[in-house]
Design a protein around this motif. Structure first.
Motif, PDB file in Angstrom:
ATOM      1  N   ASP A  76       0.812  -1.215   0.000  1.00  0.00           N
ATOM      2  CA  ASP A  76       0.000   0.000   0.000  1.00  0.00           C
ATOM      3  C   ASP A  76       0.846   1.266   0.000  1.00  0.00           C
ATOM      4  N   SER A  77       2.169   1.101  -0.131  1.00  0.00           N
ATOM      5  CA  SER A  77       3.063   2.263  -0.109  1.00  0.00           C
ATOM      6  C   SER A  77       4.094   2.125  -1.226  1.00  0.00           C
ATOM      7  N   SER A 145      10.382  -0.062   1.884  1.00  0.00           N
ATOM      8  CA  SER A 145       9.101   0.638   1.835  1.00  0.00           C
ATOM      9  C   SER A 145       9.255   2.083   2.283  1.00  0.00           C
ATOM     10  N   SER A 146       8.475   2.961   1.652  1.00  0.00           N
ATOM     11  CA  SER A 146       8.462   4.361   2.083  1.00  0.00           C
ATOM     12  C   SER A 146       7.728   4.520   3.410  1.00  0.00           C
ATOM     13  N   ASN A 147       6.979   3.471   3.790  1.00  0.00           N
ATOM     14  CA  ASN A 147       6.303   3.439   5.082  1.00  0.00           C
ATOM     15  C   ASN A 147       7.252   2.772   6.084  1.00  0.00           C
ATOM     16  N   GLU A 150       6.379  -0.316   8.081  1.00  0.00           N
ATOM     17  CA  GLU A 150       6.143  -1.591   7.398  1.00  0.00           C
ATOM     18  C   GLU A 150       7.426  -2.412   7.373  1.00  0.00           C
TER      19      GLU A 150
END
Length: 353
Positions: A76-77, A145-147, A150
């Motif tokens: 989702d990222s 991940s950019s999150n 995560e």
């Protein structure tokens, strides 16, 4: 058996068929070497052995393989997956370091720039590994991940180098193509590889070669040489080259239907004709006492084969590199080498210093 029993058997049959289809789908996915986790879906699109800018290794058990990977972001990222930092090769429990020097811009083997892969987006990556032939490895893909909350999980793909063995056998095809080109264009020697590997306008190339020869030798004579005389001289020169000249070729780089062939040449330098011709001019004058230019030219022409035969072969002082491009299964040879010299200058004039 009653209706209820028939319904039960039909239901069992449907369950069996659906189960079989599900199993086949799973197997097909494995055959395509496609894997996925919560972040990433990846597969090997294609792979083949290549020659980086190091030449073919002398160890016939090893090679360099280029693997084109297709990856898709399932998270989702946005994620970051670098062709260099994010791709690893494993031989069992051992990690094999990737060598940046294997990437070669001469044949479009560029390491891709790192960049974000958006949500639901896919892209291709090129990974280049030094491997042992007919051996199985694992490729590890480690996205970031950019999150930051995560977890980043590594995804592994199986790489069976045995599947790409056929491509290893073609690594010297560019060298074969170039050797055949020289044999046919400059030496008029039979070479079965020419028809198989080479695409060229042979008559035009041979005419250019003869014109290069003509421009060089016409300065030796006072009279204007006829086309018949030029043809005769050129055939003599070409026949001596076919007998004496030595050209050693090897594939220095090869990927993406582009190649660099490196060669060493041992040939007759036409520039030494002047000194040899002068000897025979002097010999005629000493013997006859005549300074008749036409008679001197005729005498030199009659001795031309002997003059050519007396010239000592010279070896190139450096490696010569020539570019080739493959299209429709055949190789086209660049008529100019990497130093800007024409092949006619090298293989007709013998200018190899």
């Amino acid at each position: 058996m009653g209706k209820q029993g028939n319904k039960f058997l039909i239901l069992l049959g449907l369950i069996f068929v659906l189960g079989a289809c599900s199993g086949t789908g799973e197997k097909a996915s494995t055959d395509k070497n496609q894997e996925k986790n919560k972040q990433l879906e990846a597969s090997i699109e294609e792979a083949s052995y290549i020659v980086p800018d190091l030449g073919v290794t002398e160890n016939q058990e090893q090679g360099v393989i280029a693997v084109k990977l297709k990856v898709k972001n399932l998270s989702d990222s946005p994620i970051l997956l670098s062709e260099y930092d994010g791709v690893k090769l494993y031989d069992g429990d051992q990690q094999i370091n990737i060598k940046p020097e294997l990437y070669n811009r001469k044949v479009d083997l560029n390491i891709g720039s790192s960049g974000n892969l958006g949500v639901g987006k896919a892209k291709s990556l090129l990974a280049i590994f030094e491997v042992e032939k007919d051996k199985e490895y694992e490729i590890g893909l480690s996205p970031i991940s950019s999150n930051f909350e995560e977890n980043n999980d590594e995804l592994t793909l199986k790489l069976d180098t045995k599947k790409y063995a056929d491509s290893y056998e073609t690594l010297q095809d560019p060298a074969k193509a170039f050797t055949a080109y020289i044999d046919q264009i400059y030496y008029e020697k039979e070479n079965s590889d020419y028809e198989q590997f080479v695409s060229a306008d042979k008559p035009a190339m041979q005419e250019e070669a003869k014109n290069t020869f003509k421009s060089e030798v016409k300065e030796l004579f006072k009279k204007d040489l006829t086309d018949e005389e030029i043809d005769k001289l050129y055939i003599s020169y070409r026949d001596i080259l076919a007998e004496k000249a030595v050209v050693t070729t090897s594939t220095a780089a090869y990927a993406n239907d582009k190649a660099i062939v490196a060669l060493d040449v041992k040939t007759l330098p036409l520039q030494e004709l002047y000194q040899e011709v002068y000897k025979y001019q002097k010999e005629f004058r000493d013997k006859t006492g005549s300074y008749d230019e036409k008679a001197i030219d005729e005498y030199v022409l009659s001795k031309f084969d002997r003059i050519l035969d007396s010239i000592e072969l010279k070896s190139s002082s450096r490696k010569i590199e020539v570019s080739l491009v493959k299209k429709d299964g055949k190789w086209t040879i660049d008529p100019v080498n990497k130093y800007g010299e024409s092949l006619d200058k090298i293989f007709v004039k013998g200018s190899i210093y």
